[in-house]
Design a protein around this motif. Structure first.
Motif, mmCIF file in Angstrom:
data_model
loop_
_atom_site.group_PDB
_atom_site.id
_atom_site.type_symbol
_atom_site.label_atom_id
_atom_site.label_comp_id
_atom_site.label_asym_id
_atom_site.label_seq_id
_atom_site.Cartn_x
_atom_site.Cartn_y
_atom_site.Cartn_z
ATOM 1 N N LYS A 20 -0.566 4.863 -1.552
ATOM 2 C CA LYS A 20 -1.223 3.875 -0.688
ATOM 3 C C LYS A 20 -1.024 2.469 -1.253
ATOM 4 C CE LYS A 20 -5.387 4.808 0.956
ATOM 5 N NZ LYS A 20 -6.738 5.376 1.149
ATOM 6 N N ARG A 21 -1.243 2.343 -2.539
ATOM 7 C CA ARG A 21 -1.094 1.026 -3.173
ATOM 8 C C ARG A 21 0.350 0.541 -3.063
ATOM 9 N NH1 ARG A 21 -3.392 0.378 -9.058
ATOM 10 N NH2 ARG A 21 -5.281 0.815 -7.899
ATOM 11 N N TYR A 22 1.296 1.428 -3.287
ATOM 12 C CA TYR A 22 2.718 1.096 -3.164
ATOM 13 C C TYR A 22 3.026 0.541 -1.767
ATOM 14 C CZ TYR A 22 7.725 2.162 -2.609
ATOM 15 O OH TYR A 22 9.086 2.107 -2.340
ATOM 16 N N TYR A 23 2.594 1.269 -0.745
ATOM 17 C CA TYR A 23 2.867 0.822 0.619
ATOM 18 C C TYR A 23 2.114 -0.468 0.953
ATOM 19 C CZ TYR A 23 5.613 4.867 2.035
ATOM 20 O OH TYR A 23 6.601 5.811 2.172
ATOM 21 N N TYR A 24 0.875 -0.585 0.487
ATOM 22 C CA TYR A 24 0.130 -1.817 0.754
ATOM 23 C C TYR A 24 0.860 -3.021 0.155
ATOM 24 C CZ TYR A 24 -2.951 -5.708 0.393
ATOM 25 O OH TYR A 24 -3.433 -6.991 0.456
ATOM 26 N N TYR A 25 1.231 -2.936 -1.105
ATOM 27 C CA TYR A 25 1.915 -4.065 -1.746
ATOM 28 C C TYR A 25 3.283 -4.338 -1.130
ATOM 29 C CZ TYR A 25 -1.587 -4.774 -5.353
ATOM 30 O OH TYR A 25 -2.748 -5.073 -6.019
ATOM 31 N N LEU A 26 3.998 -3.287 -0.744
ATOM 32 C CA LEU A 26 5.258 -3.516 -0.026
ATOM 33 C C LEU A 26 4.987 -4.286 1.266
ATOM 34 C CD1 LEU A 26 7.428 -0.270 -0.249
ATOM 35 C CD2 LEU A 26 8.008 -2.547 -1.073
ATOM 36 N N GLY A 27 3.927 -3.881 1.969
ATOM 37 C CA GLY A 27 3.603 -4.536 3.238
ATOM 38 C C GLY A 27 3.245 -5.999 3.071
ATOM 39 N N ILE A 28 2.307 -6.286 2.186
ATOM 40 C CA ILE A 28 1.836 -7.666 2.057
ATOM 41 C C ILE A 28 2.923 -8.580 1.511
ATOM 42 C CG2 ILE A 28 0.749 -7.592 -0.248
ATOM 43 C CD1 ILE A 28 -0.804 -9.106 2.927
ATOM 44 N N THR A 29 3.729 -8.079 0.577
ATOM 45 C CA THR A 29 4.780 -8.925 0.020
ATOM 46 C C THR A 29 5.943 -9.086 0.994
ATOM 47 O OG1 THR A 29 5.731 -7.027 -1.171
ATOM 48 C CG2 THR A 29 4.175 -8.427 -2.380
ATOM 49 N N ALA A 30 6.210 -8.065 1.808
ATOM 50 C CA ALA A 30 7.255 -8.193 2.829
ATOM 51 C C ALA A 30 6.857 -9.226 3.869
ATOM 52 C CB ALA A 30 7.531 -6.843 3.489
ATOM 53 N N VAL A 31 5.592 -9.174 4.305
ATOM 54 C CA VAL A 31 5.114 -10.094 5.339
ATOM 55 C C VAL A 31 5.029 -11.524 4.808
ATOM 56 C CG1 VAL A 31 3.103 -10.728 6.747
ATOM 57 C CG2 VAL A 31 3.905 -8.368 6.707
ATOM 58 N N ILE A 32 4.341 -11.710 3.701
ATOM 59 C CA ILE A 32 4.110 -13.065 3.206
ATOM 60 C C ILE A 32 5.320 -13.614 2.463
ATOM 61 C CG2 ILE A 32 2.676 -14.487 1.679
ATOM 62 C CD1 ILE A 32 0.325 -12.700 2.482
ATOM 63 N N GLY A 33 5.977 -12.767 1.686
ATOM 64 C CA GLY A 33 7.111 -13.244 0.895
ATOM 65 C C GLY A 33 8.378 -13.462 1.687
ATOM 66 N N TYR A 34 8.647 -12.550 2.613
ATOM 67 C CA TYR A 34 9.919 -12.597 3.318
ATOM 68 C C TYR A 34 9.793 -12.724 4.831
ATOM 69 C CZ TYR A 34 12.366 -11.515 -1.005
ATOM 70 O OH TYR A 34 12.878 -11.572 -2.274
ATOM 71 N N GLY A 35 8.575 -12.726 5.361
ATOM 72 C CA GLY A 35 8.398 -12.838 6.804
ATOM 73 C C GLY A 35 8.871 -11.619 7.567
ATOM 74 N N LYS A 36 8.920 -10.472 6.906
ATOM 75 C CA LYS A 36 9.364 -9.224 7.543
ATOM 76 C C LYS A 36 8.156 -8.542 8.188
ATOM 77 C CE LYS A 36 13.054 -8.387 4.186
ATOM 78 N NZ LYS A 36 13.560 -7.430 3.176
ATOM 79 N N ILE A 37 7.819 -8.997 9.379
ATOM 80 C CA ILE A 37 6.620 -8.534 10.050
ATOM 81 C C ILE A 37 6.696 -7.046 10.388
ATOM 82 C CG2 ILE A 37 5.091 -8.859 12.046
ATOM 83 C CD1 ILE A 37 5.230 -11.261 10.037
ATOM 84 N N SER A 38 7.776 -6.607 10.993
ATOM 85 C CA SER A 38 7.862 -5.197 11.395
ATOM 86 C C SER A 38 7.877 -4.281 10.173
ATOM 87 C CB SER A 38 9.074 -4.942 12.286
ATOM 88 O OG SER A 38 10.268 -5.266 11.616
ATOM 89 N N ASP A 39 8.520 -4.698 9.093
ATOM 90 C CA ASP A 39 8.490 -3.899 7.860
ATOM 91 C C ASP A 39 7.055 -3.803 7.338
ATOM 92 O OD1 ASP A 39 11.235 -3.796 8.077
ATOM 93 O OD2 ASP A 39 11.642 -4.884 6.208
ATOM 94 N N GLY A 40 6.356 -4.933 7.330
ATOM 95 C CA GLY A 40 4.974 -4.941 6.862
ATOM 96 C C GLY A 40 4.097 -4.022 7.680
ATOM 97 N N ILE A 41 4.240 -4.072 8.990
ATOM 98 C CA ILE A 41 3.442 -3.210 9.873
ATOM 99 C C ILE A 41 3.722 -1.742 9.555
ATOM 100 C CG2 ILE A 41 3.163 -2.459 12.278
ATOM 101 C CD1 ILE A 41 3.531 -5.493 13.011
ATOM 102 N N TYR A 42 4.980 -1.412 9.363
ATOM 103 C CA TYR A 42 5.344 -0.038 8.998
ATOM 104 C C TYR A 42 4.679 0.367 7.675
ATOM 105 C CZ TYR A 42 8.048 3.864 7.195
ATOM 106 O OH TYR A 42 8.407 5.073 6.646
ATOM 107 N N TYR A 43 4.796 -0.488 6.658
ATOM 108 C CA TYR A 43 4.237 -0.162 5.335
ATOM 109 C C TYR A 43 2.715 -0.038 5.376
ATOM 110 C CZ TYR A 43 8.866 -1.362 3.464
ATOM 111 O OH TYR A 43 10.206 -1.417 3.193
ATOM 112 N N PHE A 44 2.043 -0.930 6.098
ATOM 113 C CA PHE A 44 0.583 -0.841 6.191
ATOM 114 C C PHE A 44 0.164 0.460 6.866
ATOM 115 C CE2 PHE A 44 0.758 -5.687 6.242
ATOM 116 C CZ PHE A 44 0.442 -5.792 4.897
ATOM 117 N N ASN A 45 0.877 0.846 7.916
ATOM 118 C CA ASN A 45 0.566 2.109 8.590
ATOM 119 C C ASN A 45 0.831 3.309 7.680
ATOM 120 O OD1 ASN A 45 -0.510 1.657 11.284
ATOM 121 N ND2 ASN A 45 1.401 0.581 11.665
#
Length: 184
Positions: free
Chosen positions: A112-137
């Motif tokens: 869970k922590r792995y996916y959460y951090y992938l999500g937040i860093t993808a969204v905020i760091g790289y603007g990868k919204i769809s990747d972030g949504i996938y990781y959060f889910n």
């Protein structure tokens, strides 16, 4: 590892010259504080949030202790958190992707922590919204038990942020509301 949180809470309580009963007032029972400090039994996330608030602690001071006994990646996750705190989300994302392999994670908390951090860093760091949504889910799909934990709430907020950035206000509001409901 949870023993460290009990010691940290006790140290803060004593520094504020509070008894266990005074710390517990209107939050939980004195026994809950005693169990936390002496028997390493964690209360629910909402109780822990109230305790840390009363002690003027940042929840980030104790949250790494709440996810179980997986010590292998704790230092890496702490470094990722530190990088996120200073707005170095790209560096945090790169650290996750180069140092942690999903197939080596043993607990649902670590996954869970792995996916959460992938999500937040993808969204905020790289603007990868769809990747972030996938990781959060993905983070939300990993259940430890029936209780909600801080990672679930963080992932819900992450989804809200992603949809907010993507100008999908209705979806963002829905996820913000879900996280508030879970906190209650």
């Amino acid at each position: 590892m949870t023993g460290q949180i009990g010691a940290k809470i006790k140290s803060k309580r004593l520094a504020k010259k509070l008894t266990q009963a005074e710390l517990a007032a209107d939050i939980c029972t004195q026994a809950t504080i005693s169990n936390l400090e002496n028997k390493d039994r964690l209360p629910t996330i909402s109780v822990l949030l109230k305790i840390t608030d009363r002690l003027d602690m940042e929840f980030s001071e104790v949250y790494t202790y709440t996810s179980g006994k997986s010590a292998n990646h704790t230092q890496i996750y702490q470094k990722i958190l530190d990088l996120c705190r200073i707005q170095k989300h790209q560096e945090a994302y790169d650290l996750i992707t180069t140092t942690i392999q999903l197939d080596q994670l043993e607990t649902n908390s670590d996954i869970k922590r792995y996916y959460y951090y992938l999500g937040i860093t993808a969204v905020i760091g790289y603007g990868k919204i769809s990747d972030g949504i996938y990781y959060f889910n993905q983070a939300l799909s990993k259940k430890e038990n029936e209780q909600i934990d801080y990672l679930d709430i963080s992932a819900l907020n992450g989804l809200a942020i992603a949809y907010d950035i993507n100008n999908e206000d209705d979806k963002a509001l829905n996820y913000y509301q879900q996280s508030l409901t879970k906190l209650e």
